[in-house]
Design a protein around this motif. Sequence first.
Motif, PDB file in Angstrom:
ATOM      1  N   LYS A 178      -4.593  -0.638   5.749  1.00  0.00           N
ATOM      2  CA  LYS A 178      -4.299  -1.502   4.455  1.00  0.00           C
ATOM      3  C   LYS A 178      -5.822  -1.851   4.219  1.00  0.00           C
ATOM      4  CE  LYS A 178      -4.737  -5.842   7.621  1.00  0.00           C
ATOM      5  NZ  LYS A 178      -4.244  -7.144   7.456  1.00  0.00           N
TER       6      LYS A 178
ATOM      7  N   ALA B 213      -4.955   3.032  -1.302  1.00  0.00           N
ATOM      8  CA  ALA B 213      -4.281   4.206  -1.799  1.00  0.00           C
ATOM      9  C   ALA B 213      -3.858   6.197  -3.099  1.00  0.00           C
ATOM     10  CB  ALA B 213      -2.644   3.987  -2.059  1.00  0.00           C
TER      11      ALA B 213
ATOM     12  N   GLN C 144       0.573  -1.194  -0.097  1.00  0.00           N
ATOM     13  CA  GLN C 144       0.325  -0.268  -0.076  1.00  0.00           C
ATOM     14  C   GLN C 144       1.005   1.134  -0.487  1.00  0.00           C
ATOM     15  OE1 GLN C 144      -2.989  -0.135  -0.015  1.00  0.00           O
ATOM     16  NE2 GLN C 144      -4.319   0.784   1.173  1.00  0.00           N
TER      17      GLN C 144
END
Length: 343
Positions: free
Chosen positions: A210, A247, A96
Amino acid sequence: MKKPSLNPADSELQHQIQDLIKAKGGGANEAEVADIIENALKLLTDVKDTGDVRVIQTALRELRYAFRLFAPYADKRKVTIFGSARTQPNKAEYQQALEFGQKISAAGFMVITGAGGGIMQAGHEGAGPENSFGANIRLPWEQSANPVIAKDKKLVTFRYFFSRKLIFIRHSDAIALFPGGFGTMDEGYEAITLMQTGKSQLMPLVLVDKPGGTYWKTWDKNIREHLLRDKLISPDDLNLYQITDSAEEAVKIITRFYRNFHSTRWVKDALVIRLKHAPTASAIDAMNEDFADIINGQPIHVSPPTPEEVEDGVHLDLQRIAFGFNRHDYGRLRQLIDVLNSL
Protein backbone atom coordinates in the motif's frame (compact mmCIF):
# COMPACT_ATOMS: atom_id res chain seq x y z
CA MET A 1 22.96 -47.20 -29.97
CA LYS A 2 20.30 -49.69 -31.04
CA LYS A 3 17.16 -49.57 -28.93
CA PRO A 4 16.31 -52.84 -27.15
CA SER A 5 13.47 -54.68 -28.79
CA LEU A 6 10.17 -54.93 -26.94
CA ASN A 7 9.02 -58.26 -25.63
CA PRO A 8 5.89 -59.62 -27.36
CA ALA A 9 3.58 -58.64 -24.50
CA ASP A 10 4.79 -55.01 -24.45
CA SER A 11 4.62 -54.80 -28.23
CA GLU A 12 1.07 -56.11 -28.25
CA LEU A 13 0.08 -53.64 -25.51
CA GLN A 14 1.44 -50.72 -27.51
CA HIS A 15 -0.49 -51.86 -30.57
CA GLN A 16 -3.64 -52.04 -28.48
CA ILE A 17 -3.03 -48.54 -27.12
CA GLN A 18 -2.57 -47.22 -30.66
CA ASP A 19 -5.81 -48.91 -31.68
CA LEU A 20 -7.55 -47.28 -28.71
CA ILE A 21 -6.27 -43.86 -29.76
CA LYS A 22 -7.47 -44.46 -33.32
CA ALA A 23 -10.86 -45.56 -32.02
CA LYS A 24 -11.09 -42.24 -30.15
CA GLY A 25 -10.38 -40.41 -33.40
CA GLY A 26 -6.74 -39.54 -32.82
CA GLY A 27 -5.56 -36.01 -32.13
CA ALA A 28 -2.64 -33.98 -30.86
CA ASN A 29 0.42 -35.43 -29.10
CA GLU A 30 -0.51 -39.06 -29.73
CA ALA A 31 2.90 -40.42 -28.63
CA GLU A 32 2.69 -38.57 -25.31
CA VAL A 33 -0.90 -39.67 -24.74
CA ALA A 34 0.09 -43.28 -25.47
CA ASP A 35 2.79 -43.00 -22.80
CA ILE A 36 0.25 -41.64 -20.28
CA ILE A 37 -2.08 -44.56 -21.01
CA GLU A 38 0.73 -47.08 -20.62
CA ASN A 39 1.82 -45.56 -17.31
CA ALA A 40 -1.79 -45.45 -16.12
CA LEU A 41 -2.05 -49.20 -16.75
CA LYS A 42 1.09 -49.76 -14.66
CA LEU A 43 -0.82 -48.37 -11.68
CA LEU A 44 -2.72 -51.68 -11.63
CA THR A 45 0.39 -53.40 -10.25
CA ASP A 46 2.70 -50.61 -9.07
CA VAL A 47 0.45 -48.63 -6.71
CA LYS A 48 -1.80 -50.51 -4.31
CA ASP A 49 -3.09 -47.65 -2.17
CA THR A 50 -6.38 -46.29 -3.49
CA GLY A 51 -5.73 -42.86 -2.03
CA ASP A 52 -2.45 -42.56 -3.94
CA VAL A 53 -4.13 -43.53 -7.20
CA ARG A 54 -6.88 -41.00 -6.58
CA VAL A 55 -4.28 -38.24 -6.26
CA ILE A 56 -3.03 -39.09 -9.75
CA GLN A 57 -6.55 -39.49 -11.09
CA THR A 58 -7.76 -36.13 -9.74
CA ALA A 59 -4.61 -34.21 -10.70
CA LEU A 60 -4.73 -35.51 -14.27
CA ARG A 61 -8.42 -34.65 -14.64
CA GLU A 62 -8.01 -31.15 -13.20
CA LEU A 63 -4.88 -30.33 -15.20
CA ARG A 64 -6.44 -31.52 -18.44
CA TYR A 65 -9.47 -29.32 -17.85
CA ALA A 66 -7.35 -26.30 -16.83
CA PHE A 67 -5.07 -26.55 -19.88
CA ARG A 68 -8.16 -26.75 -22.08
CA LEU A 69 -9.64 -23.70 -20.38
CA PHE A 70 -6.51 -21.58 -20.89
CA ALA A 71 -5.72 -22.75 -24.45
CA PRO A 72 -7.91 -20.23 -26.34
CA TYR A 73 -6.06 -17.38 -24.58
CA ALA A 74 -2.51 -18.65 -25.17
CA ASP A 75 -1.51 -15.58 -27.18
CA LYS A 76 -2.57 -13.16 -24.42
CA ARG A 77 -0.10 -12.33 -21.64
CA LYS A 78 -1.33 -12.86 -18.10
CA VAL A 79 -0.45 -11.65 -14.59
CA THR A 80 -1.19 -13.69 -11.49
CA ILE A 81 -2.20 -11.68 -8.42
CA PHE A 82 -1.61 -13.16 -4.96
CA GLY A 83 -2.64 -11.63 -1.66
CA SER A 84 -4.79 -12.09 1.41
CA ALA A 85 -8.38 -13.32 1.09
CA ARG A 86 -9.09 -11.47 4.35
CA THR A 87 -8.39 -7.95 3.08
CA GLN A 88 -11.57 -5.86 3.27
CA PRO A 89 -12.68 -3.42 0.53
CA ASN A 90 -12.09 -0.42 2.80
CA LYS A 91 -8.39 -1.25 3.17
CA ALA A 92 -5.72 0.58 1.16
CA GLU A 93 -4.28 -2.76 0.00
CA TYR A 94 -7.63 -3.71 -1.54
CA GLN A 95 -7.86 -0.43 -3.42
CA GLN A 96 -4.25 -0.84 -4.56
CA ALA A 97 -5.02 -4.28 -6.00
CA LEU A 98 -8.17 -2.96 -7.68
CA GLU A 99 -6.19 -0.14 -9.30
CA PHE A 100 -3.49 -2.57 -10.39
CA GLY A 101 -6.11 -4.82 -12.01
CA GLN A 102 -7.52 -1.87 -13.92
CA LYS A 103 -4.15 -0.62 -15.13
CA ILE A 104 -2.63 -3.99 -16.04
CA SER A 105 -5.71 -4.99 -18.07
CA ALA A 106 -5.59 -1.61 -19.83
CA ALA A 107 -1.98 -2.49 -20.72
CA GLY A 108 -3.22 -5.62 -22.51
CA PHE A 109 -2.77 -8.27 -19.84
CA MET A 110 -5.31 -10.69 -18.40
CA VAL A 111 -5.45 -11.39 -14.66
CA ILE A 112 -5.33 -14.73 -12.84
CA THR A 113 -6.15 -15.03 -9.13
CA GLY A 114 -7.07 -17.74 -6.68
CA ALA A 115 -10.71 -16.68 -7.18
CA GLY A 116 -11.38 -16.00 -3.49
CA GLY A 117 -12.22 -12.76 -1.71
CA GLY A 118 -9.97 -9.94 -0.54
CA ILE A 119 -7.05 -9.10 -2.81
CA MET A 120 -8.19 -11.75 -5.31
CA GLN A 121 -11.61 -10.19 -5.70
CA ALA A 122 -10.07 -6.72 -5.96
CA GLY A 123 -7.87 -7.86 -8.84
CA HIS A 124 -10.88 -9.29 -10.66
CA GLU A 125 -12.95 -6.18 -10.03
CA GLY A 126 -10.22 -4.05 -11.53
CA ALA A 127 -9.63 -6.21 -14.59
CA GLY A 128 -13.28 -7.15 -15.11
CA PRO A 129 -14.58 -10.68 -15.68
CA GLU A 130 -13.76 -10.58 -19.41
CA ASN A 131 -10.06 -10.21 -18.55
CA SER A 132 -10.03 -12.56 -15.53
CA PHE A 133 -9.28 -16.19 -14.76
CA GLY A 134 -10.01 -17.87 -11.46
CA ALA A 135 -8.15 -20.87 -10.04
CA ASN A 136 -10.15 -21.73 -6.93
CA ILE A 137 -9.20 -24.32 -4.29
CA ARG A 138 -11.53 -26.63 -2.39
CA LEU A 139 -10.92 -26.13 1.33
CA PRO A 140 -12.48 -27.82 4.38
CA TRP A 141 -14.72 -24.78 4.80
CA GLU A 142 -15.63 -24.80 1.08
CA GLN A 143 -14.12 -21.54 -0.17
CA SER A 144 -16.49 -20.16 -2.79
CA ALA A 145 -15.38 -18.11 -5.75
CA ASN A 146 -15.85 -14.35 -5.51
CA PRO A 147 -18.93 -12.91 -7.27
CA VAL A 148 -16.89 -11.37 -10.11
CA ILE A 149 -15.65 -14.74 -11.42
CA ALA A 150 -18.11 -17.21 -9.84
CA LYS A 151 -20.31 -17.64 -12.92
CA ASP A 152 -17.59 -17.12 -15.53
CA LYS A 153 -16.43 -19.98 -17.76
CA LYS A 154 -12.81 -19.03 -17.03
CA LEU A 155 -13.02 -20.50 -13.52
CA VAL A 156 -11.55 -23.85 -12.50
CA THR A 157 -11.63 -25.36 -9.01
CA PHE A 158 -8.78 -27.57 -7.79
CA ARG A 159 -8.61 -30.12 -5.02
CA TYR A 160 -4.84 -30.00 -4.65
CA PHE A 161 -2.61 -26.99 -4.12
CA PHE A 162 0.25 -28.48 -6.16
CA SER A 163 -1.78 -28.72 -9.38
CA ARG A 164 -3.28 -25.28 -8.80
CA LYS A 165 0.17 -23.77 -8.25
CA LEU A 166 1.42 -25.42 -11.43
CA ILE A 167 -1.32 -23.70 -13.42
CA PHE A 168 -0.52 -20.33 -11.85
CA ILE A 169 3.14 -20.52 -12.88
CA ARG A 170 2.59 -22.28 -16.19
CA HIS A 171 0.24 -19.60 -17.51
CA SER A 172 1.73 -16.49 -15.89
CA ASP A 173 3.91 -13.94 -17.63
CA ALA A 174 4.27 -11.95 -14.41
CA ILE A 175 3.35 -12.21 -10.74
CA ALA A 176 2.14 -9.44 -8.45
CA LEU A 177 2.26 -10.16 -4.73
CA PHE A 178 0.19 -8.02 -2.39
CA PRO A 179 0.34 -8.31 1.43
CA GLY A 180 -0.96 -11.67 2.59
CA GLY A 181 -0.49 -14.60 4.92
CA PHE A 182 1.10 -18.04 4.65
CA GLY A 183 -0.42 -18.75 1.23
CA THR A 184 0.93 -15.53 -0.27
CA MET A 185 4.37 -16.22 1.15
CA ASP A 186 4.24 -19.77 -0.15
CA GLU A 187 3.39 -18.66 -3.69
CA GLY A 188 6.05 -15.95 -3.61
CA TYR A 189 8.82 -18.22 -2.42
CA GLU A 190 7.87 -20.91 -4.93
CA ALA A 191 7.94 -18.41 -7.81
CA ILE A 192 11.39 -17.18 -6.75
CA THR A 193 12.67 -20.73 -6.30
CA LEU A 194 11.44 -21.85 -9.73
CA MET A 195 13.12 -18.89 -11.42
CA GLN A 196 16.28 -19.20 -9.33
CA THR A 197 16.67 -22.84 -10.37
CA GLY A 198 15.63 -22.43 -14.01
CA LYS A 199 12.47 -24.51 -13.61
CA SER A 200 10.25 -21.73 -14.96
CA GLN A 201 10.61 -18.86 -17.40
CA LEU A 202 12.03 -15.69 -15.93
CA MET A 203 9.23 -13.18 -15.40
CA PRO A 204 8.60 -10.01 -13.40
CA LEU A 205 7.87 -10.72 -9.74
CA VAL A 206 6.57 -7.48 -8.23
CA LEU A 207 5.87 -7.07 -4.51
CA VAL A 208 3.20 -4.37 -4.22
CA ASP A 209 2.57 -2.60 -0.93
CA LYS A 210 0.00 0.00 0.00
CA PRO A 211 1.24 3.59 -0.46
CA GLY A 212 3.85 4.21 2.22
CA GLY A 213 3.53 0.63 3.47
CA THR A 214 6.39 -1.43 4.91
CA TYR A 215 5.10 -5.01 4.53
CA TRP A 216 7.49 -5.95 1.71
CA LYS A 217 10.31 -3.73 2.92
CA THR A 218 10.29 -5.68 6.18
CA TRP A 219 10.23 -8.96 4.24
CA ASP A 220 13.13 -7.79 2.08
CA LYS A 221 15.09 -6.74 5.19
CA ASN A 222 14.75 -10.25 6.56
CA ILE A 223 15.95 -11.71 3.25
CA ARG A 224 19.03 -9.50 3.24
CA GLU A 225 19.89 -9.78 6.94
CA HIS A 226 19.53 -13.55 7.16
CA LEU A 227 19.53 -15.36 3.81
CA LEU A 228 21.97 -13.03 2.04
CA ARG A 229 24.21 -12.23 5.01
CA ASP A 230 24.58 -15.91 5.85
CA LYS A 231 25.31 -16.70 2.16
CA LEU A 232 22.23 -18.88 1.84
CA ILE A 233 21.40 -17.09 -1.42
CA SER A 234 23.48 -15.20 -3.99
CA PRO A 235 23.45 -11.39 -4.18
CA ASP A 236 22.26 -11.79 -7.78
CA ASP A 237 19.13 -13.59 -6.56
CA LEU A 238 17.84 -10.23 -5.35
CA ASN A 239 17.37 -9.32 -9.03
CA LEU A 240 14.52 -11.83 -9.23
CA TYR A 241 12.01 -9.52 -7.50
CA GLN A 242 11.21 -5.82 -7.22
CA ILE A 243 9.30 -3.84 -4.58
CA THR A 244 7.00 -0.85 -5.07
CA ASP A 245 4.12 0.86 -3.30
CA SER A 246 2.68 2.21 -6.55
CA ALA A 247 0.20 0.30 -8.72
CA GLU A 248 1.26 2.37 -11.71
CA GLU A 249 4.95 1.56 -11.13
CA ALA A 250 4.10 -2.14 -10.75
CA VAL A 251 2.47 -2.07 -14.18
CA LYS A 252 5.51 -0.31 -15.67
CA ILE A 253 7.87 -2.92 -14.22
CA ILE A 254 5.86 -5.67 -15.91
CA THR A 255 5.36 -3.99 -19.28
CA ARG A 256 9.01 -2.90 -19.49
CA PHE A 257 10.12 -6.51 -19.06
CA TYR A 258 8.41 -7.30 -22.36
CA ARG A 259 9.54 -4.15 -24.16
CA ASN A 260 12.01 -6.23 -26.24
CA PHE A 261 12.27 -9.61 -24.50
CA HIS A 262 9.77 -12.29 -25.49
CA SER A 263 10.81 -15.69 -24.10
CA THR A 264 13.63 -18.21 -23.77
CA ARG A 265 14.12 -21.77 -24.92
CA TRP A 266 16.84 -24.34 -24.52
CA VAL A 267 18.05 -25.95 -27.74
CA LYS A 268 20.66 -28.58 -26.84
CA ASP A 269 23.42 -26.67 -25.00
CA ALA A 270 22.36 -23.20 -26.15
CA LEU A 271 19.94 -20.84 -24.46
CA VAL A 272 17.91 -19.06 -27.14
CA ILE A 273 16.45 -15.68 -26.19
CA ARG A 274 13.63 -14.49 -28.45
CA LEU A 275 13.39 -10.74 -28.99
CA LYS A 276 11.39 -8.16 -30.90
CA HIS A 277 14.60 -6.45 -32.03
CA ALA A 278 18.07 -7.93 -32.36
CA PRO A 279 20.95 -6.08 -30.64
CA THR A 280 23.66 -4.43 -32.72
CA ALA A 281 27.10 -5.95 -33.15
CA SER A 282 28.60 -3.45 -30.71
CA ALA A 283 25.91 -4.27 -28.12
CA ILE A 284 26.65 -7.98 -28.54
CA ASP A 285 30.36 -7.32 -27.92
CA ALA A 286 29.55 -5.35 -24.77
CA MET A 287 27.25 -8.07 -23.43
CA ASN A 288 29.86 -10.77 -24.04
CA GLU A 289 32.29 -8.71 -21.99
CA ASP A 290 29.88 -7.72 -19.22
CA PHE A 291 28.30 -11.18 -18.83
CA ALA A 292 31.36 -13.36 -19.43
CA ASP A 293 30.83 -14.87 -15.97
CA ILE A 294 27.65 -16.68 -17.03
CA ILE A 295 28.80 -17.81 -20.48
CA ASN A 296 29.82 -21.46 -20.71
CA GLY A 297 30.44 -22.37 -24.33
CA GLN A 298 29.34 -20.30 -27.29
CA PRO A 299 29.42 -16.52 -26.75
CA ILE A 300 26.33 -14.40 -27.20
CA HIS A 301 25.50 -14.14 -30.90
CA VAL A 302 22.57 -13.33 -33.17
CA SER A 303 20.97 -16.58 -34.30
CA PRO A 304 18.36 -17.60 -36.87
CA PRO A 305 15.55 -19.89 -35.72
CA THR A 306 17.04 -23.26 -34.87
CA PRO A 307 15.91 -26.39 -36.77
CA GLU A 308 14.07 -27.47 -33.61
CA GLU A 309 12.14 -24.20 -33.55
CA VAL A 310 11.40 -24.38 -37.27
CA GLU A 311 10.00 -27.87 -36.72
CA ASP A 312 7.72 -26.52 -33.97
CA GLY A 313 6.80 -23.50 -36.08
CA VAL A 314 6.51 -21.23 -33.04
CA HIS A 315 7.58 -17.55 -32.92
CA LEU A 316 9.57 -17.77 -36.14
CA ASP A 317 8.92 -14.06 -36.79
CA LEU A 318 10.99 -13.01 -33.76
CA GLN A 319 14.68 -12.13 -33.62
CA ARG A 320 17.03 -14.28 -31.56
CA ILE A 321 20.29 -14.35 -29.71
CA ALA A 322 21.84 -17.53 -28.33
CA PHE A 323 24.75 -18.50 -26.10
CA GLY A 324 26.04 -21.17 -23.79
CA PHE A 325 24.48 -20.21 -20.45
CA ASN A 326 25.93 -21.83 -17.32
CA ARG A 327 22.43 -22.88 -16.17
CA HIS A 328 23.11 -21.53 -12.71
CA ASP A 329 23.13 -17.73 -12.41
CA TYR A 330 19.54 -16.85 -13.22
CA GLY A 331 19.72 -13.59 -11.28
CA ARG A 332 22.48 -12.50 -13.67
CA LEU A 333 20.43 -13.74 -16.62
CA ARG A 334 17.65 -11.45 -15.41
CA GLN A 335 20.15 -8.57 -15.57
CA LEU A 336 21.01 -9.54 -19.16
CA ILE A 337 17.31 -9.40 -20.05
CA ASP A 338 17.10 -5.93 -18.52
CA VAL A 339 20.01 -4.85 -20.75
CA LEU A 340 18.28 -6.27 -23.82
CA ASN A 341 15.13 -4.34 -22.90
CA SER A 342 17.10 -1.11 -22.57
CA LEU A 343 18.66 -1.28 -26.03
